[in-house]
Design an enzyme around this catalytic site. Structure first.
Site, short mmCIF file in Angstrom:
data_model
loop_
_atom_site.label_atom_id
_atom_site.label_comp_id
_atom_site.label_asym_id
_atom_site.label_seq_id
_atom_site.Cartn_x
_atom_site.Cartn_y
_atom_site.Cartn_z
N LEU A 1 1.11 9.15 0.00
CA LEU A 1 0.17 7.93 0.83
C LEU A 1 0.83 7.78 1.92
O LEU A 1 2.00 7.98 2.10
CB LEU A 1 0.22 6.76 -0.26
N ASP A 2 0.16 7.47 2.94
CA ASP A 2 0.56 7.18 4.35
C ASP A 2 1.50 5.97 4.11
O ASP A 2 1.31 5.03 3.50
CB ASP A 2 -0.76 6.77 5.18
#
Length: 274
Positions: free
Chosen positions: A79-80
């Site tokens: 995930l960013d």
């Protein structure tokens, strides 16, 4: 259970451990071979080369679960940094291999929640645009019809506001920044996204009509990170289907409360003017 970063300080004679306030996260579901955690915004999932001393989720998990060397948590997806939500972490080599295969074969069901600028028409839609690296902006992506890799995103309207829309988004592929680029390409960028959107923070003054800033102080943002949350994951663990949902973080809850109060469709924007 919640875990905090344990910082190692080096001395001339010995190393010692000292608990310090740091990023925390909840374990959503713990299985023998896979761990599901609620990643908070603002922390990377693994060590970043430009911030080697910064805490990251994988490091925190290894401190907790791999201290004796018997377990080595491994990432199966990412995930960013500024995205919150469900993160699946493998605890064995076999689980890592199985999870990676499921992500690569597009067998994992992923659902995100996103606040975007603009009033999205219709109740649902899709974006089918190939994505590739942007040669002019290292580390960022763009729609690339000639050399890009296929990317497909479906979305559904969850709630409407004046000037904004709350979406449920289901990416069928897993390209870097896929949701962010696809929604921006359709003219509805994330409401907070410094790379592909129009702002790096959302303030109450942008939401509440007739807002008056308090004298003697600056305005704190409602939301100071990407308006994107990885809501749920559904995949197989040891042959059994498992679905895990991450609760909404407080910053997004706060933003939605403001939207419902001041930007509800059908409300009179003059109501809050003084």
């Amino acid at each position: 259970r919640r875990f905090a970063l344990v910082e190692i300080e080096g001395g001339e004679e010995e190393w010692r451990e000292r608990p310090e306030p740091g990023p925390t996260f909840a374990v959503l579901k713990e299985l023998p071979s896979v761990l599901f955690v609620a990643k908070p915004p603002g922390i990377a999932v693994s060590q970043e080369r430009w911030a080697k001393q910064a805490p990251h989720v994988l490091g925190l998990l290894r401190d907790r679960f791999g201290a004796d060397g018997t377990i080595r948590p491994r990432l199966a997806h990412r995930l960013d940094r500024d995205t919150s939500g469900v993160l699946a972490v493998a605890l064995t080599t076999e689980a890592e291999r199985d999870l990676r295969t499921q992500f690569e074969e597009r067998e994992v069901e992923k659902a995100y929640l996103a606040l975007v600028d603009g009033e999205v028409p219709g109740e649902e839609g899709t974006v089918d645009l190939p994505l590739g690296e942007d040669p002019k902006r290292p580390g960022r992506m763009r729609v690339d019809e000639e050399k890009g890799k296929e990317a497909f995103t479906a979305y559904r309207v969850e709630e409407r506001f004046r000037g904004f829309t709350w979406l449920r988004v289901a990416p069928r592929t897993g390209r870097t920044h896929q949701i962010r680029v696809h929604l921006a390409a359709r003219g509805f960028p994330l409401s907070v996204d410094p790379h592909y959107g129009r702002r790096d923070a959302l303030f109450l003054s942008e939401v509440k009509p007739g807002y008056r800033r308090r004298s003697g102080g600056g305005e704190k943002p409602l939301l100071a990170r990407a308006s994107l949350h990885a809501s749920s994951l559904a995949l197989r663990v040891e042959g059994e289907r498992v679905e895990v949902t991450a609760p909404m973080p407080e910053d997004l809850e706060r933003t939605l409360r403001a939207m419902r109060r001041y930007r509800a469709q059908g409300s009179d924007p003059r109501r809050f003017r003084r």
